[in-house]
Design an enzyme around this catalytic site. Structure first.
Site, PDB file in Angstrom:
ATOM      1  N   TYR A 184       0.825  -1.212   0.000  1.00 13.62           N
ATOM      2  CA  TYR A 184       0.000   0.000   0.000  1.00 13.62           C
ATOM      3  C   TYR A 184       0.863   1.268   0.000  1.00 13.62           C
ATOM      4  O   TYR A 184       0.655   2.152  -0.830  1.00 13.62           O
ATOM      5  CB  TYR A 184      -0.960   0.000   1.182  1.00 13.62           C
ATOM      6  CG  TYR A 184      -1.987   1.104   1.104  1.00 13.62           C
ATOM      7  CD1 TYR A 184      -3.164   0.944   0.365  1.00 13.62           C
ATOM      8  CD2 TYR A 184      -1.785   2.314   1.759  1.00 13.62           C
ATOM      9  CE1 TYR A 184      -4.090   1.957   0.279  1.00 13.62           C
ATOM     10  CE2 TYR A 184      -2.717   3.335   1.685  1.00 13.62           C
ATOM     11  CZ  TYR A 184      -3.871   3.147   0.940  1.00 13.62           C
ATOM     12  OH  TYR A 184      -4.790   4.174   0.858  1.00 13.62           O
ATOM     13  N   GLU A 191       1.912   6.371  -7.038  1.00 14.20           N
ATOM     14  CA  GLU A 191       0.816   7.104  -7.678  1.00 14.20           C
ATOM     15  C   GLU A 191       1.007   8.603  -7.511  1.00 14.20           C
ATOM     16  O   GLU A 191       0.840   9.376  -8.464  1.00 14.20           O
ATOM     17  CB  GLU A 191      -0.518   6.666  -7.080  1.00 14.20           C
ATOM     18  CG  GLU A 191      -0.921   5.249  -7.439  1.00 14.20           C
ATOM     19  CD  GLU A 191      -2.201   4.826  -6.746  1.00 14.20           C
ATOM     20  OE1 GLU A 191      -3.037   5.704  -6.473  1.00 14.20           O
ATOM     21  OE2 GLU A 191      -2.360   3.621  -6.481  1.00 14.20           O
TER      22      GLU A 191
END
Length: 246
Positions: A184, A191
């Site tokens: 994560y 991103e």
């Protein structure tokens, strides 16, 4: 935010009709195959690179269109699955995850996949002039690809085994509810780095588009916290032997 989170799921509700269960099994199996293809293809291309990885932009062009774009777009069906009650996934967290992926895949990668974001500083791979941050975009893309790919292979494989009535190994269960601790953060940071590296190019499209992406970066902070804590809560419930809500 990466769908590596345990929030979005394809686990069926109890007493799921057989046709729905069969559909979900095929859905997970197809996604597993496509994500495995994306990940392995990216890995093989990376292995072929020679220091100092001058041709990293070629990986993006070999993997993104249409393979990665289509593969990630299939996740949009998970919002529908949640809405109609096929799965136990909360609609809001599912939507948040899918929307964040769509932002990156269609809002950042697609506008520039034939432009100047993912080009080498040398002669370049595609048309357009190299821009500041292109190298950051290359590495950020790899971070997204492998964080997403490994996560989705674990997640879709887990549910395909469950839905198909197969035995789920303990190590796979462990990965399902623990891998997000690493994947994560790497996915989120990749991103954000990818969006950041696209700001100059986005400004050339329209100044408002650049500010839109900046606003999305700001939203990532609370959004990431909400999804991360949700995943941790799910993990605790599973470890305590309680039924999942995903």
């Amino acid at each position: 935010m990466p769908a590596q989170s345990t929030a979005t799921s394809s686990a069926p509700r109890k007493e799921t009709p057989k046709p729905v269960r069969a559909y979900l099994f095929l859905y997970n199996l197809v996604n597993l195959a496509m994500w495995a293809t994306c990940t392995v293809r990216g890995l093989l291309l990376l292995i072929k690179q020679t220091p100092p990885a001058d041709n990293l932009p070629t990986i993006f062009h070999e993997v993104y269109w249409p393979l990665l774009a289509v593969t990630q777009t299939l996740a949009g069906l998970e919002v529908l699955h949640s809405l109609v009650g096929f799965v136990r996934a909360p609609v809001m967290t599912t939507f948040m995850q899918v929307a964040s992926r769509f932002l990156v895949v269609w809002g950042v990668m697609y506008p520039f996949h034939e432009g100047s974001l993912f080009v080498d500083y040398g002669e370049g791979i595609v048309g357009g002039d190299p821009i500041k941050g292109a190298k950051l975009g290359d590495y950020a893309f790899l971070g997204c690809l492998f964080s997403w790919g490994v996560t989705e292979c674990i997640r879709y494989g887990f549910f395909a085994l469950q839905l198909g009535g197969f035995f789920v190994p303990k190590w796979w269960m462990w990965l399902r509810y623990n891998a997000f601790f690493v994947l994560y953060p790497t996915g989120i940071s990749s991103e954000c780095a990818l969006i950041w590296s696209s700001l100059d190019a986005a400004g050339k499209i329209h100044p408002l588009y650049r500010w839109f992406l900046i606003a999305m970066l700001v939203i990532y902070v609370p959004g990431s916290y909400i999804l991360y804590t949700h995943m941790m809560a799910q993990r605790r419930r599973v470890l305590r032997g309680k039924s999942r809500v995903d």
